[in-house]
Motif scaffolding. Sequence first.
Motif, PDB file in Angstrom:
ATOM      1  N   GLN A  63       0.832  -1.201   0.000  1.00 59.96           N
ATOM      2  CA  GLN A  63       0.000   0.000   0.000  1.00 59.96           C
ATOM      3  C   GLN A  63       0.868   1.253   0.000  1.00 59.96           C
ATOM      4  N   ARG A  64       1.937   1.250   0.780  1.00 56.07           N
ATOM      5  CA  ARG A  64       2.842   2.416   0.818  1.00 56.07           C
ATOM      6  C   ARG A  64       3.480   2.675  -0.541  1.00 56.07           C
ATOM      7  N   LYS A  65       3.678   1.619  -1.313  1.00 53.14           N
ATOM      8  CA  LYS A  65       4.259   1.754  -2.645  1.00 53.14           C
ATOM      9  C   LYS A  65       3.171   1.936  -3.707  1.00 53.14           C
ATOM     10  N   GLN A  66       1.948   2.177  -3.236  1.00 54.39           N
ATOM     11  CA  GLN A  66       0.775   2.388  -4.087  1.00 54.39           C
ATOM     12  C   GLN A  66       0.539   1.213  -5.030  1.00 54.39           C
ATOM     13  N   MET A  67       0.722   0.018  -4.496  1.00 51.33           N
ATOM     14  CA  MET A  67       0.465  -1.213  -5.253  1.00 51.33           C
ATOM     15  C   MET A  67      -0.734  -1.908  -4.631  1.00 51.33           C
ATOM     16  N   LEU A  68      -1.477  -2.617  -5.450  1.00 51.89           N
ATOM     17  CA  LEU A  68      -2.658  -3.331  -4.984  1.00 51.89           C
ATOM     18  C   LEU A  68      -2.577  -4.773  -5.462  1.00 51.89           C
ATOM     19  N   HIS A  69      -2.687  -5.712  -4.530  1.00 57.17           N
ATOM     20  CA  HIS A  69      -2.735  -7.128  -4.904  1.00 57.17           C
ATOM     21  C   HIS A  69      -4.201  -7.444  -5.151  1.00 57.17           C
ATOM     22  N   GLN A  70      -4.549  -7.734  -6.385  1.00 52.70           N
ATOM     23  CA  GLN A  70      -5.954  -7.887  -6.741  1.00 52.70           C
ATOM     24  C   GLN A  70      -6.496  -9.296  -6.589  1.00 52.70           C
TER      25      GLN A  70
END
Length: 73
Positions: free
Chosen positions: A45-52
């Motif tokens: 989340q801090r790296k603005q990534m989302l595991h979908q």
Amino acid sequence: MALFVFTEFAEGQTLRQSMHDRDAAALDQMHDIIGQTLRGLRTLQRKQMLHQHLKPENATIDADCTMQIIDLE
């Protein structure tokens, strides 16, 4: 433009395999695995990534009970 994600090979078994191989994991061990999962998700989340597609098959656990989130497509 293309986006590529390179990761290291995650040795171990999936969380799903680990759940089937053990009768009942110790409470402190499960607490540790859950904590590792939450820390991993916060890092994404801090790296603005989302595991979908987060599921037990997309997490590995090695012999030292270190959990790793995989399959970040």
